[in-house]
Write a protein that holds these residues in place. Structure first.
Motif, PDB file in Angstrom:
ATOM      1  N   GLY A  58       0.820  -1.212   0.000  1.00  0.00           N
ATOM      2  CA  GLY A  58       0.000   0.000   0.000  1.00  0.00           C
ATOM      3  C   GLY A  58       0.848   1.255   0.000  1.00  0.00           C
ATOM      4  O   GLY A  58       2.035   1.237  -0.351  1.00  0.00           O
ATOM      5  N   HIS A  59       0.240   2.361   0.455  1.00  0.00           N
ATOM      6  CA  HIS A  59       0.892   3.667   0.387  1.00  0.00           C
ATOM      7  C   HIS A  59       0.108   4.646   1.238  1.00  0.00           C
ATOM      8  O   HIS A  59      -1.037   4.377   1.638  1.00  0.00           O
ATOM      9  CB  HIS A  59       0.933   4.151  -1.062  1.00  0.00           C
ATOM     10  CG  HIS A  59      -0.383   4.024  -1.790  1.00  0.00           C
ATOM     11  ND1 HIS A  59      -1.413   4.937  -1.648  1.00  0.00           N
ATOM     12  CD2 HIS A  59      -0.856   3.064  -2.628  1.00  0.00           C
ATOM     13  CE1 HIS A  59      -2.443   4.547  -2.388  1.00  0.00           C
ATOM     14  NE2 HIS A  59      -2.138   3.418  -2.986  1.00  0.00           N
ATOM     15  N   GLY A  60       0.700   5.785   1.500  1.00  0.00           N
ATOM     16  CA  GLY A  60      -0.043   6.866   2.119  1.00  0.00           C
ATOM     17  C   GLY A  60      -1.045   7.440   1.149  1.00  0.00           C
ATOM     18  O   GLY A  60      -0.879   7.353  -0.074  1.00  0.00           O
ATOM     19  N   ILE A  61      -2.107   8.025   1.686  1.00  0.00           N
ATOM     20  CA  ILE A  61      -3.152   8.583   0.834  1.00  0.00           C
ATOM     21  C   ILE A  61      -3.725   9.826   1.495  1.00  0.00           C
ATOM     22  O   ILE A  61      -3.721   9.941   2.723  1.00  0.00           O
ATOM     23  CB  ILE A  61      -4.257   7.545   0.558  1.00  0.00           C
ATOM     24  CG1 ILE A  61      -5.307   8.095  -0.419  1.00  0.00           C
ATOM     25  CG2 ILE A  61      -4.906   7.060   1.848  1.00  0.00           C
ATOM     26  CD1 ILE A  61      -6.299   7.054  -0.915  1.00  0.00           C
TER      27      ILE A  61
ATOM     28  N   ARG B  27       5.715   1.761  -1.598  1.00  0.00           N
ATOM     29  CA  ARG B  27       5.668   3.221  -1.670  1.00  0.00           C
ATOM     30  C   ARG B  27       5.694   3.898  -0.296  1.00  0.00           C
ATOM     31  O   ARG B  27       5.535   5.113  -0.207  1.00  0.00           O
ATOM     32  CB  ARG B  27       4.409   3.663  -2.421  1.00  0.00           C
ATOM     33  CG  ARG B  27       4.429   3.368  -3.916  1.00  0.00           C
ATOM     34  CD  ARG B  27       3.254   4.044  -4.592  1.00  0.00           C
ATOM     35  NE  ARG B  27       3.327   3.988  -6.043  1.00  0.00           N
ATOM     36  CZ  ARG B  27       2.655   3.139  -6.795  1.00  0.00           C
ATOM     37  NH1 ARG B  27       1.861   2.241  -6.227  1.00  0.00           N
ATOM     38  NH2 ARG B  27       2.766   3.162  -8.108  1.00  0.00           N
ATOM     39  N   LEU B  28       5.857   3.134   0.768  1.00  0.00           N
ATOM     40  CA  LEU B  28       5.873   3.715   2.110  1.00  0.00           C
ATOM     41  C   LEU B  28       6.808   2.884   2.977  1.00  0.00           C
ATOM     42  O   LEU B  28       6.660   1.659   3.056  1.00  0.00           O
ATOM     43  CB  LEU B  28       4.458   3.715   2.706  1.00  0.00           C
ATOM     44  CG  LEU B  28       4.285   4.287   4.113  1.00  0.00           C
ATOM     45  CD1 LEU B  28       4.616   5.772   4.155  1.00  0.00           C
ATOM     46  CD2 LEU B  28       2.850   4.066   4.605  1.00  0.00           C
ATOM     47  N   THR B  29       7.778   3.535   3.616  1.00  0.00           N
ATOM     48  CA  THR B  29       8.745   2.810   4.448  1.00  0.00           C
ATOM     49  C   THR B  29       8.829   3.374   5.865  1.00  0.00           C
ATOM     50  O   THR B  29       9.759   3.063   6.604  1.00  0.00           O
ATOM     51  CB  THR B  29      10.143   2.859   3.794  1.00  0.00           C
ATOM     52  OG1 THR B  29      10.497   4.222   3.501  1.00  0.00           O
ATOM     53  CG2 THR B  29      10.175   2.038   2.515  1.00  0.00           C
TER      54      THR B  29
ATOM     55  N   THR C 199      -3.243   2.852   2.601  1.00  0.00           N
ATOM     56  CA  THR C 199      -4.003   1.793   1.946  1.00  0.00           C
ATOM     57  C   THR C 199      -3.386   0.450   2.311  1.00  0.00           C
ATOM     58  O   THR C 199      -2.178   0.346   2.539  1.00  0.00           O
ATOM     59  CB  THR C 199      -4.017   1.942   0.422  1.00  0.00           C
ATOM     60  OG1 THR C 199      -2.693   1.734  -0.084  1.00  0.00           O
ATOM     61  CG2 THR C 199      -4.509   3.312   0.014  1.00  0.00           C
ATOM     62  N   ILE C 200      -4.228  -0.565   2.366  1.00  0.00           N
ATOM     63  CA  ILE C 200      -3.785  -1.946   2.538  1.00  0.00           C
ATOM     64  C   ILE C 200      -4.375  -2.718   1.371  1.00  0.00           C
ATOM     65  O   ILE C 200      -5.593  -2.860   1.264  1.00  0.00           O
ATOM     66  CB  ILE C 200      -4.249  -2.528   3.887  1.00  0.00           C
ATOM     67  CG1 ILE C 200      -3.667  -1.723   5.056  1.00  0.00           C
ATOM     68  CG2 ILE C 200      -3.861  -3.999   3.992  1.00  0.00           C
ATOM     69  CD1 ILE C 200      -2.150  -1.787   5.183  1.00  0.00           C
TER      70      ILE C 200
ATOM     71  N   ASP D  24      -8.868   1.894   2.696  1.00  0.00           N
ATOM     72  CA  ASP D  24      -8.173   3.060   3.253  1.00  0.00           C
ATOM     73  C   ASP D  24      -8.345   3.019   4.765  1.00  0.00           C
ATOM     74  O   ASP D  24      -9.475   3.007   5.265  1.00  0.00           O
ATOM     75  CB  ASP D  24      -8.766   4.352   2.700  1.00  0.00           C
ATOM     76  CG  ASP D  24      -8.739   4.407   1.179  1.00  0.00           C
ATOM     77  OD1 ASP D  24      -7.950   3.654   0.569  1.00  0.00           O
ATOM     78  OD2 ASP D  24      -9.497   5.202   0.598  1.00  0.00           O
ATOM     79  N   VAL D  25      -7.225   3.015   5.486  1.00  0.00           N
ATOM     80  CA  VAL D  25      -7.247   2.732   6.921  1.00  0.00           C
ATOM     81  C   VAL D  25      -6.526   3.841   7.696  1.00  0.00           C
ATOM     82  O   VAL D  25      -5.411   4.226   7.337  1.00  0.00           O
ATOM     83  CB  VAL D  25      -6.584   1.373   7.224  1.00  0.00           C
ATOM     84  CG1 VAL D  25      -6.718   1.028   8.706  1.00  0.00           C
ATOM     85  CG2 VAL D  25      -7.197   0.262   6.362  1.00  0.00           C
ATOM     86  N   VAL D  26      -7.163   4.319   8.773  1.00  0.00           N
ATOM     87  CA  VAL D  26      -6.602   5.364   9.627  1.00  0.00           C
ATOM     88  C   VAL D  26      -5.922   4.717  10.824  1.00  0.00           C
ATOM     89  O   VAL D  26      -6.532   3.906  11.537  1.00  0.00           O
ATOM     90  CB  VAL D  26      -7.700   6.323  10.132  1.00  0.00           C
ATOM     91  CG1 VAL D  26      -7.076   7.456  10.957  1.00  0.00           C
ATOM     92  CG2 VAL D  26      -8.512   6.878   8.971  1.00  0.00           C
ATOM     93  N   CYS D  27      -4.664   5.077  11.038  1.00  0.00           N
ATOM     94  CA  CYS D  27      -3.961   4.647  12.245  1.00  0.00           C
ATOM     95  C   CYS D  27      -4.370   5.575  13.390  1.00  0.00           C
ATOM     96  O   CYS D  27      -4.312   6.807  13.255  1.00  0.00           O
ATOM     97  CB  CYS D  27      -2.451   4.698  12.036  1.00  0.00           C
ATOM     98  SG  CYS D  27      -1.477   4.098  13.442  1.00  0.00           S
ATOM     99  N   THR D  28      -4.791   4.995  14.508  1.00  0.00           N
ATOM    100  CA  THR D  28      -5.199   5.768  15.680  1.00  0.00           C
ATOM    101  C   THR D  28      -4.350   5.344  16.878  1.00  0.00           C
ATOM    102  O   THR D  28      -3.454   4.516  16.753  1.00  0.00           O
ATOM    103  CB  THR D  28      -6.688   5.539  15.996  1.00  0.00           C
ATOM    104  OG1 THR D  28      -6.856   4.244  16.585  1.00  0.00           O
ATOM    105  CG2 THR D  28      -7.552   5.653  14.745  1.00  0.00           C
ATOM    106  N   GLU D  29      -4.665   5.900  18.041  1.00  0.00           N
ATOM    107  CA  GLU D  29      -3.980   5.480  19.262  1.00  0.00           C
ATOM    108  C   GLU D  29      -4.348   4.048  19.646  1.00  0.00           C
ATOM    109  O   GLU D  29      -3.641   3.402  20.418  1.00  0.00           O
ATOM    110  CB  GLU D  29      -4.346   6.417  20.419  1.00  0.00           C
ATOM    111  CG  GLU D  29      -3.882   7.855  20.254  1.00  0.00           C
ATOM    112  CD  GLU D  29      -2.392   8.023  20.518  1.00  0.00           C
ATOM    113  OE1 GLU D  29      -1.723   7.029  20.883  1.00  0.00           O
ATOM    114  OE2 GLU D  29      -1.898   9.155  20.343  1.00  0.00           O
ATOM    115  N   ASP D  30      -5.460   3.558  19.087  1.00  0.00           N
ATOM    116  CA  ASP D  30      -5.947   2.237  19.471  1.00  0.00           C
ATOM    117  C   ASP D  30      -6.359   1.462  18.214  1.00  0.00           C
ATOM    118  O   ASP D  30      -5.543   1.241  17.338  1.00  0.00           O
ATOM    119  CB  ASP D  30      -7.126   2.396  20.452  1.00  0.00           C
ATOM    120  CG  ASP D  30      -7.577   1.087  21.079  1.00  0.00           C
ATOM    121  OD1 ASP D  30      -6.772   0.146  21.092  1.00  0.00           O
ATOM    122  OD2 ASP D  30      -8.723   1.015  21.540  1.00  0.00           O
TER     123      ASP D  30
END
Length: 441
Positions: free
Chosen positions: A334-337, A366-368, A378-379, A421-427
């Motif tokens: 995936g990659h950032g979006i 595309r993302l390291t 994205t996944i 499309d997935v958001v990384c959160t604190e949890d």
């Protein structure tokens, strides 16, 4: 997303951008951030223009995506200024005057010709960090794109504000509605071109409005990763359908992929297995997770699926180490979006510059970076049956690692890709795409 909700979220978003701009200017030694929206490009030896693509640095500040010839001036401690070009023109549609929840936060100056913008820009261009393409130059105001400014802004653009996530959630809802329409068209026997038209109609967005060109692939065409030919007649028999298509909301992108089988067969079971892997990988979008590790973990899990379906004859780790999994999964996880489908800053080591290398043997990741709250990625795991890569595997002396009868069975279906499309959160991560599909039922 309702306008009142965006109005509530926008001021905090603007505060974040102001703080980032101030620090970026401090690092570069400039006084002003000047951002042209971009200009119209024309085809060589012709008077036909290409579709206008707004400068991402411009649309980060305000939801204007069709305002060529306009400029933003950001000065720390001063109200931001928008110089808005609204020409007198009867050949083309003229941009409407700015309106909506954001206009009260800007000083807006309307100009009628592009050259008029210069008188409203800072007096000394040398004191300006001007972010844009060379074609946006206006007299002495030539984009200089200072590295310290871009390093800082691009790195921090990975961290989305609640306002940005709200717009990306809305983009996913538009995209999911169109994906459902495309699936119905596929089930009804439409051609690739017909499915594309059904998608655009349901999204309410033309091909030029979408964040990228739709991938509408039937049967073997799904083995071409960026297939955009769109045959006018459907194949016979109709076996499979891969759709990678997004949507736009105020300049923010959704990027969604689904795969379907025409029958309840082994390929449908393989799709379901990939979908289960994909959902498990989405759940790993957590703070502190190294994205390259997630990519390699995808290889291990997909190799296990290939082994379970008797496509390969290796354990997952060996398939990864010997490069067999790359034959069937040749792209990145995936990659950032965000403002762009493949958002900037994917390899940034820090906000001062530097690059984080890709894993050896995996050039298309595309993302390291390490995931952190606010990042949206994205996944998109996939499995494909690509003749060129299969022939290369044979040439490397690895022919005995594959069950070729099983490959022959799946080859007419092309391939599988599932993308959210997935958001990384604190949890727990927020899956914007699955959320939109669930809300549509």
């Amino acid at each position: 997303m309702s306008t009142p909700a965006l109005a509530d979220l926008y001021p905090a978003h603007l505060d974040v951008l102001q703080a980032r701009a101030a620090e970026a200017l401090r690092r570069s030694g400039h006084d002003h951030l000047v951002i042209p929206s971009g200009t119209v490009h024309y085809q060589v030896f012709d008077d036909r223009d290409y579709p206008f693509a707004v400068n991402p640095q411009f649309k980060a500040w305000l939801p204007l995506t069709q305002a060529p010839g306009s400029w933003l001036v950001i000065t720390p401690g001063v109200r931001p200024k928008l110089v808005f070009l609204q020409p007198h023109d009867y050949w083309h549609v003229v941009p409407t005057l700015p309106q909506g929840y954001w206009v009260e936060h800007f000083d807006i100056i309307v100009i009628r010709t592009a050259d008029e913008a210069a008188r409203h820009l800072p007096a000394d261009p040398a004191r300006c960090a001007i972010l844009g393409e060379p074609q946006s130059a206006l007299g002495a105001y030539v984009p200089n794109n200072p590295a310290p400014v871009l390093h800082y802004l691009d790195y921090h653009r990975a961290f989305k504000t609640p306002y940005e996530i709200a717009l990306m959630r809305a983009a996913n809802r538009i995209g999911v509605r169109a994906h459902r329409a495309a699936e119905r068209a596929f089930r009804a026997g439409a051609s690739e071109f017909g499915i594309h038209l059904a998608y655009c109609q349901a999204a309410g967005q033309d091909a030029n409005d979408l964040p990228y060109s739709n991938i509408i692939a039937l049967n073997e065409h799904a083995a071409v990763l960026h297939y955009t030919q769109r045959d006018r007649l459907p194949p016979r028999p109709l076996r499979s359908f891969l759709i990678d298509a997004g949507a736009d909301c105020s300049g923010y992108a959704a990027d969604i992929t689904r795969t379907y089988s025409a029958q309840d067969d082994d390929f449908a079971a393989l799709i379901q297995a990939v979908d289960q892997v994909q959902q498990a990988l989405c759940d790993l979008v957590r703070p502190g997770v190294d994205y390259p590790w997630l990519h390699l973990e995808a290889h291990r899990r997909l190799a296990a699926v290939l082994r379970d379906f008797d496509v390969i004859r290796l354990d997952p780790e060996e398939a990864l180490q010997r490069g067999v999994s790359r034959v069937f999964f040749p792209h990145g996880i995936g990659h950032g979006i965000g403002l762009q489908v493949h958002d900037v800053g994917g390899f940034a080591a820090s906000d001062a510059g530097g690059t984080l290398a890709k894993p050896e043997g995996h050039p298309y990741l595309r993302l390291t970076r390490t995931l952190a709250p606010g990042m949206v990625v994205t996944i998109e795991p996939g499995l494909y049956f690509i003749d060129m890569l299969l022939e290369d595997l044979k040439a490397r002396g690895l022919e005995d690692t594959v069950n070729w009868a099983r490959v022959a069975q799946f080859r007419p279906y092309g391939g599988i890709r599932i993308e959210d499309d997935v958001v990384c959160t604190e949890d727990t991560p927020i899956n914007l795409t699955r959320e939109a599909f669930a809300d549509l039922h």
